[in-house]
Motif scaffolding. Structure first.
Motif, mmCIF file in Angstrom:
data_model
loop_
_atom_site.group_PDB
_atom_site.id
_atom_site.type_symbol
_atom_site.label_atom_id
_atom_site.label_comp_id
_atom_site.label_asym_id
_atom_site.label_seq_id
_atom_site.Cartn_x
_atom_site.Cartn_y
_atom_site.Cartn_z
ATOM 1 N N UNK A 74 0.808 -1.222 0.000
ATOM 2 C CA UNK A 74 0.000 0.000 0.000
ATOM 3 C C UNK A 74 0.841 1.273 0.000
ATOM 4 N N UNK A 75 2.066 1.181 0.494
ATOM 5 C CA UNK A 75 2.936 2.349 0.475
ATOM 6 C C UNK A 75 3.582 2.588 -0.865
ATOM 7 N N UNK A 76 3.549 1.587 -1.746
ATOM 8 C CA UNK A 76 4.211 1.704 -3.038
ATOM 9 C C UNK A 76 3.500 0.829 -4.076
ATOM 10 N N UNK A 77 2.269 1.211 -4.472
ATOM 11 C CA UNK A 77 1.517 0.403 -5.441
ATOM 12 C C UNK A 77 1.904 0.672 -6.893
ATOM 13 N N UNK A 78 3.179 0.959 -7.109
ATOM 14 C CA UNK A 78 3.688 1.361 -8.421
ATOM 15 C C UNK A 78 3.390 0.310 -9.496
ATOM 16 N N UNK A 79 3.674 -0.957 -9.204
ATOM 17 C CA UNK A 79 3.529 -1.997 -10.223
ATOM 18 C C UNK A 79 2.076 -2.165 -10.657
ATOM 19 N N UNK A 80 1.145 -2.135 -9.696
ATOM 20 C CA UNK A 80 -0.266 -2.281 -10.041
ATOM 21 C C UNK A 80 -0.761 -1.085 -10.848
ATOM 22 N N UNK A 81 -0.388 0.118 -10.435
ATOM 23 C CA UNK A 81 -0.803 1.306 -11.179
ATOM 24 C C UNK A 81 -0.223 1.305 -12.585
ATOM 25 N N UNK A 82 0.988 0.786 -12.713
ATOM 26 C CA UNK A 82 1.620 0.716 -14.025
ATOM 27 C C UNK A 82 0.799 -0.143 -14.978
ATOM 28 N N UNK A 83 0.302 -1.246 -14.472
ATOM 29 C CA UNK A 83 -0.520 -2.126 -15.303
ATOM 30 C C UNK A 83 -1.820 -1.431 -15.704
ATOM 31 N N UNK A 367 7.877 2.738 6.588
ATOM 32 C CA UNK A 367 7.313 3.278 7.828
ATOM 33 C C UNK A 367 5.792 3.174 7.852
ATOM 34 N N UNK A 368 5.250 2.212 7.124
ATOM 35 C CA UNK A 368 3.804 2.159 6.904
ATOM 36 C C UNK A 368 2.994 2.150 8.209
ATOM 37 N N UNK A 369 3.290 1.259 9.097
ATOM 38 C CA UNK A 369 2.488 1.142 10.323
ATOM 39 C C UNK A 369 2.536 2.429 11.137
ATOM 40 N N UNK A 370 3.718 3.026 11.247
ATOM 41 C CA UNK A 370 3.849 4.273 12.004
ATOM 42 C C UNK A 370 3.112 5.410 11.297
ATOM 43 N N UNK A 371 3.146 5.450 9.972
ATOM 44 C CA UNK A 371 2.447 6.495 9.224
ATOM 45 C C UNK A 371 0.935 6.372 9.404
ATOM 46 N N UNK A 372 0.438 5.132 9.407
ATOM 47 C CA UNK A 372 -0.990 4.909 9.623
ATOM 48 C C UNK A 372 -1.395 5.372 11.020
ATOM 49 N N UNK A 373 -0.575 5.051 12.009
ATOM 50 C CA UNK A 373 -0.894 5.490 13.371
ATOM 51 C C UNK A 373 -0.890 7.013 13.476
ATOM 52 N N UNK A 374 -0.005 7.651 12.759
ATOM 53 C CA UNK A 374 0.143 9.099 12.865
ATOM 54 C C UNK A 374 -0.942 9.860 12.114
ATOM 55 N N UNK A 375 -1.239 9.443 10.881
ATOM 56 C CA UNK A 375 -2.124 10.232 10.026
ATOM 57 C C UNK A 375 -3.412 9.528 9.636
#
Length: 425
Positions: A74-83, A367-375
């Motif tokens: 979820x922090x880097x869905x680059x490959x899926x968006x590329x498709x 830092x996904x889990x910490x970012x979710x907790x923060x924002x």
């Protein structure tokens, strides 16, 4: 016979999807052996998809957690968006199929759900806050995006706290090295020297202000519409012992009273100005310079002037930059020329921004889990989509990043400029 949600999805996405589709009614579709699963968790998710077919509906459901992606970072869905960009997967069903699809989904599926809290309301509803690019509405737009959480931005942007395109001096340079090099490049283009005075408009967390004071011996004033940015910047300036020569104010750039600056930098502000306001913007900043003073305008641009303007109703306008407008570099150059500047240098850094946003995605992922907790999960998901999508669009030349250097020529025609550039490009 009614169709299942999975069968409807097959009609919409076609046979070439790279994922397995699952729905809360137990039905499936897509490529059943795929490691990537796109799952609609509930009726609200379906309603998002049906009432806003395409990009916006999918984003709404995803941000709310009603559309779940398995096998995707979820922090880097680059490959899926590329498709998705490559295959243009979402397609409209044939007209003769619509009655059957509508009957299968049921009338409730066509009842719009509430907007996610992360989404800005449509522009026509924001007119109660003032016309587009009025002072109040500009402040609200900046608050929507930048006053998320300083701690969140520290995790995503890294130690430099710089939310603009870096400039990579070498292929193996780190993000921090590239951000410092960007500030060096701006300082050199502006010809900064000890004792000069710099005005940095839209200064963010004060990165350019601090760099110019520390490394070029100038006195610098930065202004930002974000209260959180200004507070963070002033604290950092104090910690670094620069408060005798550096200042960041929470204010509109149009309220800067001082004049006679040797240089003006605008790094990432023009996107928020509005194209119709370019003449007033460049006229005002030209008026803040002494004769021979330089201005460096650094902004995301479109690859042509025919596509100038606001793209209404899409993901970026609703979730990232409400009221944001991009123009082709030619529009910026011609407006600067018509309002007091002689253009001395233009440079496109779009490949550098593609690389910068990839690094921000990696930081968010790490830092996904910490970012979710923060924002919050919704904001973190928005950032993953935004940064990964930005990388792809810079790579594919759908958007660009230009630095334009202008000089306020003296009344005698003297530009106070060297015969050749001295900034090594």
């Amino acid at each position: 016979m009614s169709m299942t949600i999975g069968q409807v999805a097959d009609r919409i996405f076609g046979p070439d999807v790279p994922f397995r589709f699952e729905a809360y009614d137990g039905s499936v579709g897509g490529r059943l052996d795929s490691d990537i699963v796109v799952r609609v968790e509930n009726e609200r998710g379906l309603r998002y998809l049906v009432t806003a077919p395409g990009e916006l509906g999918m984003v709404r459901a995803y941000v709310q957690g009603d559309l779940v992606l398995e096998g995707v970072d979820p922090g880097d869905p680059y490959d899926l968006l590329s498709v998705f960009l490559d295959k243009q997967l979402v397609q409209r069903p044939a007209l003769n199929e619509l009655p059957e699809i509508a009957k299968s989904l049921g009338i409730n599926a066509f009842r719009p759900p509430e907007l996610p809290r992360e989404e800005a309301v449509p522009g026509w509803r924001r007119t109660v806050e003032g016309l587009r690019h009025s002072r109040r509405r500009d402040a609200d737009a900046i608050h929507h995006h930048y006053d998320v959480s300083n701690a969140f931005y520290e995790m995503v942007l890294g130690p430099s706290m710089t939310y603009t395109c870096a400039c990579y001096p070498e292929d193996g340079s780190t993000l921090e090295e590239a951000q410092a090099h960007k500030y060096d490049l701006v300082a050199k283009k502006l010809g900064l020297e000890p004792g000069m005075r710099l005005l940095d408009v839209g200064c963010g967390w004060g990165g350019m202000v601090r760099h110019a004071v520390q490394h070029y011996g100038v006195t610098a004033l930065g202004v930002t519409l974000s209260a959180e940015q200004a507070a963070w910047a002033q604290q950092r300036i104090k910690e670094d012992g620069l408060d005798d020569r550096a200042e960041v104010r929470h204010m509109d750039y149009r309220d800067v009273a001082e004049g006679g600056f040797d240089a003006v930098s605008s790094i990432g502000l023009t996107e928020h100005i509005g194209i119709k306001n370019y003449p007033a913007y460049f006229t005002f900043l030209n008026g803040k310079l002494r004769e021979g003073g330089r201005m460096l305008n650094h902004a995301i641009t479109r690859p042509d002037t025919a596509s100038n303007g606001l793209k209404r109703g899409g993901f970026i306008n609703r979730y990232v930059f409400p009221d944001g407008e991009l123009a082709g570099v030619g529009t910026i150059v011609s407006t600067m020329q018509d309002h007091g500047f002689e253009i001395r240098h233009v440079e496109d850094l779009r490949e550098h921004y593609a690389r910068t946003t990839r690094e921000w995605c990696r930081n968010l992922s790490a830092n996904w889990d910490a970012c979710v907790r923060e924002a919050g999960a919704g904001t973190a998901r928005v950032w993953g989509l935004y940064m990964a999508g930005s990388s792809l669009n810079f790579e594919r030349n759908n958007i660009q990043l230009h630095q334009v250097l202008g000089v306020k020529v003296g009344s005698d025609g003297d530009a106070h400029y060297p015969l050749r550039h001295t900034f090594g490009v």
